[in-house]
Design a protein around this motif. Structure first.
Motif, PDB file in Angstrom:
ATOM      1  N   ILE C 237      -5.786  -2.675  -9.817  1.00 41.96           N
ATOM      2  CA  ILE C 237      -5.385  -3.484  -8.671  1.00 41.96           C
ATOM      3  C   ILE C 237      -5.499  -4.971  -8.952  1.00 41.96           C
ATOM      4  N   SER C 238      -5.827  -5.319 -10.220  1.00 35.89           N
ATOM      5  CA  SER C 238      -6.164  -6.721 -10.477  1.00 35.89           C
ATOM      6  C   SER C 238      -5.117  -7.750 -10.026  1.00 35.89           C
ATOM      7  N   PRO C 239      -3.808  -7.510 -10.199  1.00 36.64           N
ATOM      8  CA  PRO C 239      -2.877  -8.581  -9.773  1.00 36.64           C
ATOM      9  C   PRO C 239      -2.846  -8.776  -8.254  1.00 36.64           C
ATOM     10  N   THR C 243      -4.533 -10.953  -2.705  1.00 32.65           N
ATOM     11  CA  THR C 243      -3.394 -11.032  -1.781  1.00 32.65           C
ATOM     12  C   THR C 243      -3.768 -10.393  -0.444  1.00 32.65           C
ATOM     13  N   GLU C 244      -2.782 -10.408   0.466  1.00 36.58           N
ATOM     14  CA  GLU C 244      -3.054  -9.813   1.779  1.00 36.58           C
ATOM     15  C   GLU C 244      -2.904  -8.288   1.774  1.00 36.58           C
ATOM     16  N   LEU C 245      -2.637  -7.729   0.605  1.00 42.51           N
ATOM     17  CA  LEU C 245      -2.501  -6.277   0.487  1.00 42.51           C
ATOM     18  C   LEU C 245      -3.836  -5.620   0.832  1.00 42.51           C
ATOM     19  N   SER C 246      -3.752  -4.597   1.647  1.00 39.97           N
ATOM     20  CA  SER C 246      -4.966  -3.918   2.074  1.00 39.97           C
ATOM     21  C   SER C 246      -5.437  -2.979   0.958  1.00 39.97           C
ATOM     22  N   GLY C 248      -8.667  -0.708  -0.692  1.00 43.60           N
ATOM     23  CA  GLY C 248     -10.016  -0.138  -0.636  1.00 43.60           C
ATOM     24  C   GLY C 248     -10.454   0.066  -2.066  1.00 43.60           C
ATOM     25  N   ARG C 249     -10.585   1.364  -2.435  1.00 41.15           N
ATOM     26  CA  ARG C 249     -10.786   1.633  -3.858  1.00 41.15           C
ATOM     27  C   ARG C 249      -9.463   1.383  -4.583  1.00 41.15           C
ATOM     28  N   GLY C 250      -8.407   1.836  -3.928  1.00 42.41           N
ATOM     29  CA  GLY C 250      -7.071   1.570  -4.438  1.00 42.41           C
ATOM     30  C   GLY C 250      -6.258   0.903  -3.341  1.00 42.41           C
ATOM     31  N   ILE C 251      -4.954   0.844  -3.551  1.00 38.42           N
ATOM     32  CA  ILE C 251      -4.109   0.231  -2.525  1.00 38.42           C
ATOM     33  C   ILE C 251      -3.879   1.255  -1.412  1.00 38.42           C
ATOM     34  N   LYS C 252      -4.159   0.840  -0.195  1.00 37.05           N
ATOM     35  CA  LYS C 252      -4.069   1.781   0.914  1.00 37.05           C
ATOM     36  C   LYS C 252      -2.623   1.998   1.344  1.00 37.05           C
ATOM     37  N   VAL C 253      -2.239   3.261   1.456  1.00 38.92           N
ATOM     38  CA  VAL C 253      -0.885   3.559   1.938  1.00 38.92           C
ATOM     39  C   VAL C 253      -0.956   4.612   3.036  1.00 38.92           C
ATOM     40  N   LYS C 258       3.657   3.756   2.265  1.00 38.79           N
ATOM     41  CA  LYS C 258       3.896   2.359   2.583  1.00 38.79           C
ATOM     42  C   LYS C 258       2.548   1.639   2.676  1.00 38.79           C
ATOM     43  N   THR C 259       2.520   0.414   2.155  1.00 37.44           N
ATOM     44  CA  THR C 259       1.289  -0.366   2.263  1.00 37.44           C
ATOM     45  C   THR C 259       1.309  -1.104   3.601  1.00 37.44           C
ATOM     46  N   ASN C 260       0.327  -1.982   3.797  1.00 36.91           N
ATOM     47  CA  ASN C 260       0.311  -2.739   5.048  1.00 36.91           C
ATOM     48  C   ASN C 260       1.371  -3.839   5.060  1.00 36.91           C
ATOM     49  N   ILE C 261       2.002  -4.092   3.928  1.00 36.62           N
ATOM     50  CA  ILE C 261       3.033  -5.144   3.872  1.00 36.62           C
ATOM     51  C   ILE C 261       4.415  -4.502   3.878  1.00 36.62           C
ATOM     52  N   ASP C 262       5.297  -5.068   4.661  1.00 36.42           N
ATOM     53  CA  ASP C 262       6.648  -4.519   4.760  1.00 36.42           C
ATOM     54  C   ASP C 262       7.328  -4.479   3.398  1.00 36.42           C
TER      55      ASP C 262
END
Lengths: 142, 502, 418
Positions: C237-239, C243-246, C248-253, C258-262
């Motif tokens: 997840i380093s990059p 950012t505003e990406l939600s 946790g351990r990984g990117i939440k979908v 879908k992530t929290n960003i459109d």
């Protein structure tokens, strides 16, 4: 195009001739007596014959609309070719991910590679259907 | 010593056997048993009934079933069958049961009757080029028709009796659900509907699944009255009162409790697991007058819309009985000869009682003609009709149509092993065992029946064409087109046919 | 429409197939740090024999051509502007309409006190190549971690003639499955095959000693030539960390990947999917999940509608002679019913975990044929109360299922029954 071998369990008589003819078809000689009595190696049948109480039937690959095995294969070795789910022998490494996901239990484990019904792709109708003495096996091509 | 010499020897050709065990799985008599520890298929010859399921299923033709040559010392009076029967009875104290029809070497008159053909003076007809009519109507025919004209339109004034229309003079005879499996009933029903003919429920009632074939169903009312109710009577196209059966005249029916499954009990309206016993006589019919009442009752119940058939076994006084039946108001008389089949009968009755259908048919037809009541009824001949030639001979002897039972079973797989009474029919016909009944796929059974009747119909057209006749009606009772061969004067007289050469 | 996929693993391939099932025209750009074709992670072991990548290729070159995918390989993502929908690589920037993050996971490397040398890992092609090249002059190998990778890698190395020590902090290998019996069986198998197995041990420190490495455990010291860490993986997840990406351990979908960003989706080992049953996000890094997640994302990105099935762990693996398939939850809770069958002679073990009449987990050791039937029972949430004994005692059999259930299965996977 979609191909499916359906077993009408009301009329499956449990003779297992489908398995026998499947074996013969996939043997070297293609002759029933040679295949069974003289050929040294004979691959197991590609059918899964099962029975429970009065009910029995043959299960072969059902060519799912959206096959789970294709998605689970760790080598990308399973694809849909001309309406048939096909395992690429060259690439299969026997990880059995396909065995793990097939809802029908139609994929079998060979020595090192997975194998399954190939719908006798060189024939108009698979041999199991042709030789089913009670027409319990029905071949559907859409 | 209770052992009896096995009737058959089962030989397995080890050069051909691939050990697929289809024989083990298919034989319901358990002739074959597989021992995994020894990888051996053990064969028990003494259990073999000679049905040939195994060798026909064997994919390599590795099996042969042969007659056992080891038999008791040859004796033309005390033959092997007799000796075995005595031994069996000495052990069990019971009657010897059998299934299917009389197999004893009595004279077959069909085989002593030859057909005529046209030459020069009365030209033959080619059925491929010219229309041939096999359609037959069963039922009372009016003596005359009065027609009325009103405003230029023509009306039939005479009220016609109800008729059964059949596209070919062949119907499927009575076999009950219980004696045969539901799949077998369905095969018959669906074939009858495809062929435009009829099948018969026997005394088994009408399973819910078969109501849709009602238009092609003759519903039987027999001495046990099993499965008879208003819906049943109205669902069927005609009702047959069964007095007797060719294979066992004077004997009732007995379906053992173990064969009375839940579905059969519902269809027959009786408790499951209890024996279904049809009495030898109808206990409300002790005279022609009683019979007349039952016929009237059924007609009343079905609004006089359905023909009523009365079926009797062919016996010595059939002609007089038939005359009574005609006068009692039946629309059709069914005569069942001594070669007719059965699901179960004491062997002594089947093999010794009744008379040949050829004889009974000839005398009944003659008697009804003599009494000028032949047109009041149609006659259906049953019991051992094996081919289109038998059917044609029956019609020329006086029948309107024939019933086939055994031939229909053979078309569906039966090999005449005669073990119907055991309920283990390897062909899935005369059994209720769910493992066995699935062996008859009605789609296949029905197609085979359709094929059989179609091929017989083609042959009948060919035969009557060769006689220069273009409608089967014109052959009915036309005994002039028959000749006997090897018949005595008495036989010729009774059959009402001349000897070949005359 | 311009689709950009970051990563070239299983979920990226799934996404390409998903997108192309809906949209044959849109532009697909694939960016990957790794400069090679897509390969099969579960088969990475084969790279210990040779550097022939084709052996484990997951999709060949033709796949990308056929699906009209432009690849930017060997370049890594530096940062993202989600507002402007721009990705920044080292030199260029790329605009996207729809973005799929499929960056996968990277190895967990423990910090060994006092050790400055190289700790090998085995989660991608570069690491595998590195390990292979280093193995020639190294004989004594210590593997840290008795999970899937550790157990399997020790098998490969011991078969290559290495002297392998497997150090496991828990009581047995694959303890994360939650079944002690399985761990016991596998421990035994591993020991029997000549691997030195150290259980319930912790590495305290390590140091270089001459040409060797000395590892200090809580109660002993061992010498080796190389250390391979197989302590699992963590989402890459380093990059996106700042950012505003939600995350946790990984990117939440969500269940549409879908992530929290459109217009931003994530799939595969990097993603953690919300599981409504357990009311938490789950990251289950296995291949079928990666493909399915990618495929589902691909469909949703290209205007379709697809919902991911509830995910649960499943795996098929073979440790020496023991073939096993495990599915679902094997660690029962208090009210769960557990059925087991053990045949030590035939090396067969079977376990079913049933919760409120439904099968939620199953393990098969030895005989794994038709495991998919059980898997489908778990996936479809079928009632097994009346058939559980059959499922346990007999060979797994499609006809054990009631007829209406069988017909439903046939219909749902293959279409109407005529």
């Amino acid at each position: 195009m979609k191909r499916r071998v359906m077993c009408n369990e009301d009329f499956c008589i449990g003779c297992r001739l489908c398995e026998v003819h499947c074996n013969v078809k996939h043997s070297k000689s293609g002759d029933i007596i040679l295949a069974y009595k003289y050929e040294e190696e004979r691959e197991p049948s590609r059918m899964a014959f099962e029975e429970k109480d009065y009910v029995c039937g043959s299960i072969v690959c059902m060519n799912c609309k959206d096959p789970l095995c294709v998605k689970a294969c760790s080598m990308g070795a399973i694809e849909i070719k001309e309406g048939t789910v096909a395992i690429d022998d060259e690439r299969c490494v026997g990880c059995w991910m396909c065995v793990m996901v097939c809802p029908f239990g139609a994929i079998k484990r060979g020595d090192k590679k997975a194998f399954k019904c190939d719908h006798c792709h060189d024939m108009e109708t698979p041999v199991c259907v042709l030789n089913c003495p009670n027409k319990a096996l029905v071949y559907e091509v859409d | 010593m209770s052992k009896i010499i096995p009737e058959f020897i089962v030989k397995k050709n080890e050069d051909k056997c691939i050990n697929c065990k289809v024989c083990v799985r298919q034989c319901s008599e358990e002739v074959y048993k597989y021992f995994e520890d020894f990888d051996l298929i053990r064969i028990y010859d003494d259990k073999c009934v000679g049905c040939h399921r195994c060798d026909l299923m064997c994919p390599t033709d590795a099996l042969t079933i042969t007659k056992n040559n080891s038999q008791y010392k040859e004796n033309s009076h005390w033959d092997n069958y007799t000796i075995k029967s005595i031994k069996k009875q000495a052990e069990t104290g019971g009657m010897i049961l059998t299934g299917s029809g009389n197999d004893k070497p009595y004279t077959s008159y069909w085989d002593r009757i030859l057909l005529d053909a046209s030459q020069v003076t009365n030209p033959a007809i080619d059925p491929i080029r010219e229309p041939m009519e096999l359609r037959t109507y069963l039922g009372k025919k009016s003596d005359k028709l009065s027609i009325k004209e009103e405003n230029g339109e023509i009306f039939l004034e005479t009220e016609l009796s109800p008729q059964l229309k059949i596209e070919t003079p062949i119907m499927f005879s009575a076999m009950s659900y219980g004696s045969i499996s539901l799949n077998t009933c369905e095969s018959l029903a669906s074939a009858a509907s495809k062929l435009g003919t009829f099948y018969n429920t026997g005394e088994g009632g009408l399973h819910k699944k078969l109501y849709k074939y009602g238009k092609n169903t003759i519903g039987q009312v027999a001495s046990g009255r099993f499965g008879v109710h208003t819906d049943y009577l109205n669902a069927c196209a005609a009702i047959e009162i069964k007095i007797g059966q060719g294979a066992k005249p004077g004997i009732g029916g007995h379906l053992p409790g173990e064969k009375v499954t839940v579905e059969i009990s519902q269809t027959r309206m009786m408790p499951p697991g209890t024996d279904a016993i049809s009495p030898a006589p109808h206990h409300d019919i002790y005279s022609i007058e009683d019979l007349k009442q039952l016929i009237a009752l059924i007609k009343e119940a079905t609004d006089y819309e359905k023909p009523v058939l009365v079926k009797i076994a062919a016996v010595h006084n059939s002609a007089a009985i038939a005359s009574g039946i005609a006068r009692a108001g039946a629309d059709v008389i069914v005569i069942d000869g001594f070669r007719g089949g059965t699901g179960a009968a004491p062997s002594v009755i089947r093999d010794n009682t009744g008379i040949p259908i050829e004889v009974a048919l000839a005398v009944i037809d003659q008697r009804l003609r003599d009494e000028s009541i032949r047109n009041d009824v149609s006659i259906v001949a049953a019991g051992g009709i094996r081919s289109s030639a038998d059917a044609v001979k029956a019609i020329a002897l006086g029948a309107d149509a024939v019933y086939i039972g055994t031939a229909a079973l053979v078309a569906m797989g039966c090999t005449l092993c005669q073990k119907c009474y055991k309920g283990k029919c390897n062909w899935g016909l005369t059994t209720q065992d769910p493992v066995l009944t699935r062996r008859l796929n009605p789609a296949i059974g029905s197609q085979n029946l359709v094929n059989l009747v179609n091929s017989w119909s083609l042959e009948i057209k060919e035969i009557i064409g060769s006689m220069g006749i273009n409608a089967i009606e014109a052959l009915r009772g036309n005994r002039y087109r028959l000749r006997g061969i090897g018949l005595s004067d008495v036989e010729s007289d009774i059959l009402g046919i001349e000897h070949a050469g005359m | 429409m311009k689709y950009v996929i970051i990563g070239n693993g299983t979920s990226a391939v799934g996404a390409i197939e998903g997108i192309r099932s809906m949209d044959q025209k849109g532009e697909i750009i694939l960016i990957s740090k790794e400069n090679c074709i897509s390969y099969s992670k579960p088969q990475l072991y084969q790279m210990l024999d040779s550097d022939d990548l084709d052996k484990i290729s997951y999709r060949d070159e033709e796949f990308y051509v056929k699906n009209n995918v432009s690849k930017i390989l060997g370049r890594s993502l530096k940062s993202v502007d989600f507002n402007k929908k721009v990705l920044f690589l080292e030199k260029e920037s790329i605009h996207y309409d729809k973005l799929l993050i499929a960056t996968g996971a990277k190895a967990n490397i423990p910090d060994l006190k006092g050790f400055s040398g190289e700790i090998y890992s085995f989660t991608n092609i570069a690491e595998a190549n590195n390990l292979r090249k280093s193995l020639d002059n190294k004989n004594q190998i210590v593997i840290l971690g008795g999970g899937l990778i550790g157990a399997k890698l020790s098998e490969y190395l011991v078969k290559m003639g290495k002297e392998v020590t497997l150090i496991v902090s828990s009581k047995g290998v694959l303890s994360s499955l939650g079944d002690e019996k399985i761990s016991d069986i596998l421990n035994k198998e591993i020991l029997e095959n000549g691997i030195k197995l150290l259980l319930s041990r912790k590495v305290v420190s390590a140091k270089k000693k001459d040409s060797k490495i000395e590892i200090t455990l809580d109660d002993e010291k061992i010498m080796c030539d190389a250390i391979v860490s197989c302590k699992g993986v963590k989402p890459e997840i380093s990059p996106f960390e700042k950012t505003e990406l939600s995350i946790g351990r990984g990117i939440k979908v969500d269940d549409h990947m879908k992530t929290n960003i459109d217009d931003v989706y994530a799939a595969g080992d990097v993603a953690e999917i919300f599981n409504p049953l357990e009311n938490k996000y789950l990251n289950i890094p296995i291949l079928p999940n990666a493909f399915n997640g990618g495929y589902c994302a691909g469909i949703n990105m290209s205007g379709g509608e697809s919902k991911i099935d509830t995910i649960y762990p499943m795996n098929s693996l073979k440790i020496f002679d023991i073939q096993m398939i495990t599915m679902g939850m094997l660690n029962p809770e208090k009210n769960d019913e557990v059925l087991t069958l053990l045949d030590s002679e035939k090396k067969i073990y079977k376990k079913l975990v049933i919760r409120e009449g439904k099968l939620i987990g199953a393990a098969l050791l030895g005989d794994v044929d038709r495991a998919g039937i059980l898997n489908n029972i778990i996936r479809s949430n079928l009632d097994v109360e009346s058939i559980k004994e059959d499922l346990l005692n007999n060979k797994i059999n499609f006809y054990v299922l009631p007829r209406n259930v069988r017909e439903d299965i046939i219909k749902s996977y293959t279409g109407e029954i005529k």
